[in-house]
Design a protein around this motif. Structure first.
Motif, short mmCIF file in Angstrom:
data_model
loop_
_atom_site.label_atom_id
_atom_site.label_comp_id
_atom_site.label_asym_id
_atom_site.label_seq_id
_atom_site.Cartn_x
_atom_site.Cartn_y
_atom_site.Cartn_z
N ALA A 40 -38.00 -50.87 -27.55
CA ALA A 40 -38.34 -50.10 -28.74
C ALA A 40 -36.94 -49.61 -29.45
N LYS A 41 -35.93 -49.25 -28.57
CA LYS A 41 -34.77 -48.63 -28.62
C LYS A 41 -33.56 -49.69 -29.18
N LEU A 42 -33.81 -50.81 -28.36
CA LEU A 42 -32.82 -51.91 -28.56
C LEU A 42 -33.11 -52.52 -29.88
N LEU A 43 -34.54 -52.78 -30.30
CA LEU A 43 -34.81 -53.66 -31.40
C LEU A 43 -34.86 -52.63 -32.71
N HIS A 44 -35.08 -51.42 -32.73
CA HIS A 44 -35.62 -50.53 -33.90
C HIS A 44 -34.66 -50.82 -34.87
#
Length: 193
Positions: A40-44
């Motif tokens: 989620a952090k990587l693709l947010h």
């Protein structure tokens, strides 16, 4: 900003939530949450807000249409069991030769003992997961490889995954102690006046 949609073929073929998240089929709650949080952090979308990165729309679509639904399915134990059951039905539908022809790692795992296969499988999943979302344009191929690995692993080495080792009582067991009864003769206890 125009919205990007993932090809329907991807949505159909990437139905293994474990593969989408890049985790093993034996992952626990903590591992599932940790991997989801990382992705989620990587693709947010906020990660791409200040740059004009063309991958922003693809990352948002992958997060919205694949990763979030996969996490929603795996964060509940009951839904995880359903996912495992669906994967097991997929293993029955596919022939072993077809699986191994597509993946050399799958061929290797077939020839190992269960303890060796467990270690190898976990290491292979970790390796794939590390590369899975580095290139958004190749994540589909990596995710398919993880899915094949999951199917081979379930088919060959984990027939009873998630089944309790012994029956679990729904109602707690009550200890019953025997009661000693003695008959009292009422006439013997009567006192004369």
């Amino acid at each position: 900003m125009s919205q990007i949609f993932l090809p329907p073929k991807w949505l159909e073929q990437l139905c293994d939530p474990y593969a989408v998240l890049g985790i093993s089929v034996s992952a626990d709650d903590r591992q599932i949450f940790k991997r989801y949080h990382t992705l989620a952090k990587l693709l947010h979308p906020d990660r791409y807000a200040k740059s004009c990165n063309p991958d922003q729309q693809l990352a948002t679509a992958i997060l919205s249409y694949l990763i979030n639904p996969a996490y929603e399915q795996l964060k509940h134990r009951h839904k995880r069991l359903i996912a495992i059951a669906m994967l097991r039905s997929d293993t029955r539908a596919l022939q072993q030769q077809a699986l191994c022809a597509q993946n050399t790692i799958a061929e290797e795992i077939r020839e190992m003992s269960p303890p060796q296969a467990q270690l190898f499988y976990e290491e292979a999943i970790a390796s794939y997961a590390e590369a899975q979302y580095k290139s958004l344009h190749q994540f589909y191929q990596v995710t398919q490889q993880i899915s094949i690995l999951n199917l081979v692993y379930l088919q060959l080495h984990k027939p009873d995954l998630f089944l309790p080792l012994k029956a679990v009582r729904i109602i707690p067991q009550v200890e019953v102690k025997p009661v000693e009864l003695t008959l009292v003769d009422e006439k013997a206890n009567v006192q004369p006046f």
